[in-house]
Design an enzyme around this catalytic site. Structure first.
Site, mmCIF file in Angstrom:
data_model
loop_
_atom_site.group_PDB
_atom_site.id
_atom_site.type_symbol
_atom_site.label_atom_id
_atom_site.label_comp_id
_atom_site.label_asym_id
_atom_site.label_seq_id
_atom_site.Cartn_x
_atom_site.Cartn_y
_atom_site.Cartn_z
ATOM 1 N N SER A 1 -28.048 9.925 2.561
ATOM 2 C CA SER A 1 -29.324 9.461 2.833
ATOM 3 C C SER A 1 -30.324 10.452 2.258
ATOM 4 O O SER A 1 -30.506 10.556 1.131
ATOM 5 C CB SER A 1 -29.307 9.041 4.476
ATOM 6 O OG SER A 1 -30.562 8.238 4.598
ATOM 7 N N ASP B 1 -24.995 -1.509 5.354
ATOM 8 C CA ASP B 1 -25.987 -0.650 5.709
ATOM 9 C C ASP B 1 -27.225 -1.132 5.873
ATOM 10 O O ASP B 1 -27.810 -1.897 5.212
ATOM 11 C CB ASP B 1 -25.888 0.571 4.530
ATOM 12 C CG ASP B 1 -26.863 1.535 4.766
ATOM 13 O OD1 ASP B 1 -27.770 1.452 5.769
ATOM 14 O OD2 ASP B 1 -26.615 2.846 4.496
ATOM 15 N N HIS C 1 -24.527 2.785 7.887
ATOM 16 C CA HIS C 1 -24.888 4.167 7.580
ATOM 17 C C HIS C 1 -24.610 5.136 8.437
ATOM 18 O O HIS C 1 -24.855 6.208 7.955
ATOM 19 C CB HIS C 1 -26.640 3.882 7.549
ATOM 20 C CG HIS C 1 -27.306 4.830 6.831
ATOM 21 N ND1 HIS C 1 -27.589 4.876 5.495
ATOM 22 C CD2 HIS C 1 -28.175 5.841 7.386
ATOM 23 C CE1 HIS C 1 -28.320 5.685 5.094
ATOM 24 N NE2 HIS C 1 -29.011 6.212 5.995
#
Lengths: 285, 285
Positions: free
Chosen positions: B151, B232, B265
């Site tokens: 991320s 996600d 995620h």
């Protein structure tokens, strides 16, 4: 009677899904949460289950996120079921001083008989009766199950297996509290949940239970594996692996015991040896 | 100049040790903490290093405890180095509203130029210069290193690799923020750390950096792997993998891109694919 399950979360992981469910517990009289990992194979065929009992301060998430067990369960075609370590909720009495080693997060996998705790703290019945019935009713499982756990949960796994001949195919433990009648964590828990009269305590002590077994008790033939770190801060005062080794020797019980040089009580220890334990259980499931 | 390291913790894990160290950072002007996993093999020979950059809200412990990377690093003979995601301490300014996506836990791996942040928020220099020098000085490492992250840390890994030709042998990312100039997380971070004048922002945007590369830039030959979950929650608004794919295509850059059906995620996603990423890096280290 069907128990309504509320799905708390679902995460794709390896070939399958890691999920959390909450439900009303008829034995603990509160909402309980458990986690379950199901490989994709569970959508095609029934799979055996490994129950994991966590240690003090944990809930269903510690093992789920830190042990790395799902990778191996996925490969081996096993379902993992990970209950919470105590009842929870505003109505559930905690330790009166909020200590980490009694009350919430510390149910010790016993059935409480002390008046102030007996309505909610029936964790033994929860993990051996109510939860397996819920799992059988709602998931694609065979009737084969094994049990493992860490520290307080290692104690829990041992007493569940010893007290229920035939229920489990195998049992293992990481750094279990082997002899709770003779260690501070155990004495506090047993006094609190059962009362100061120690006559009933032995029924929740793996060493005492093994000592009491008849020579033809089925537990004596159950595959049993224990791994203990030798740099574990709780080794001598709380865990006492030698007591379990001696109880097994006294009954001629085979114990697959590993003393792991340099390892402590943490999930760094568990994650190192979890693959060995899952492969051990898979042989019998 | 030697940097004094203070050992915060040390846990035996697999064949080696997982340790945390704190030290004074000359670039961030505060104490910084990092984690390092060293297989036992590191006591016999120098090993290559994989740097891992974590995402928003993390510190050095999230990846350490949840990803299961040490097992694979142990097998492959790699050292893992896991820095914190921001400067820390009472003197370090946080987001004025205490938001999760700016300030503490959210350093974005840039060098801040905004007056209120530039004294402490020099995370780019920390992870590309100061920390590697500390690692080389104190641990048994070769000069081969690779970098990966998740991320915000995936964005960090990409910009570190693009801006430093020859420093890394390979780069990978899980669900990276590819185009921070064009997403809310990135715009907030870049405005806060660099100021509202957007002219300097492109230097911290992997897509813009790739677009600006000369046709003989060494990054275009660097092994690059990205894995992105298709479930996600941040996929379209924040992460924008298509922007990275198009930037690479525009330069004829090979991108090993995996779109992972059903994955989100979380660390359940990372733990599923971390082995693939470590084996990818090991080929080049």
């Amino acid at each position: 009677m069907t128990t309504a399950l509320c799905r708390v979360s679902s995460n794709r992981m390896f070939s399958g899904n890691h999920q959390r469910f909450s439900h009303h517990s008829n034995v603990n009289h509160c909402q309980m949460t458990f986690a379950i990992y199901q490989p994709a194979l569970a959508s095609e065929q029934a799979l055996p289950v490994l129950y994991w009992l966590s240690g003090l301060t944990c809930n269903d998430e510690n093992f789920s996120t830190k042990a790395g067990a799902q990778r191996v369960a996925d490969e081996l075609g096993m379902i993992l079921v990970m209950p919470d370590t105590s009842p929870r909720g505003d109505d559930v009495p905690d330790d009166i001083h909020g200590a980490y080693d009694f009350g919430l997060g510390a149910g010790f996998y016993v059935n409480a008989s002390a008046p102030q705790y007996q309505n909610h703290y029936q964790m033994y019945d929860y993990v051996t009766k109510e939860l397996p019935a819920i799992i059988a009713e709602n998931f694609n499982v065979t009737d084969k199950k094994s049990i493992s756990g860490h520290s307080m949960g290692g104690h829990g796994a041992l007493i569940c297996a010893i007290k229920n001949p035939g229920m489990y195919q195998s049992v293992s433990a990481f750094a279990p509290i082997t002899n709770p009648m003779n260690c501070p964590w155990g004495q506090k828990a047993l006094a609190g949940y059962l009362g100061d009269n120690q006559e009933s305590w032995w029924q929740w002590d793996s060493c005492e239970l093994i000592n009491s077994l008849a020579s033809d008790d089925p537990f004596l033939a159950l595959p049993l594996k224990v791994t203990q770190g030798l740099s574990d801060d709780f080794l001598n005062e709380q865990l006492k692996p030698q007591a379990l080794i001696e109880a097994c020797e006294g009954k001629g019980k085979v114990l697959d015991y590993t003393a792991a040089e340099g390892f402590d009580h943490s999930y760094f220890f568990i994650s190192t040896f979890i693959e060995d334990h899952l492969r051990f259980h898979r042989k019998y499931l």
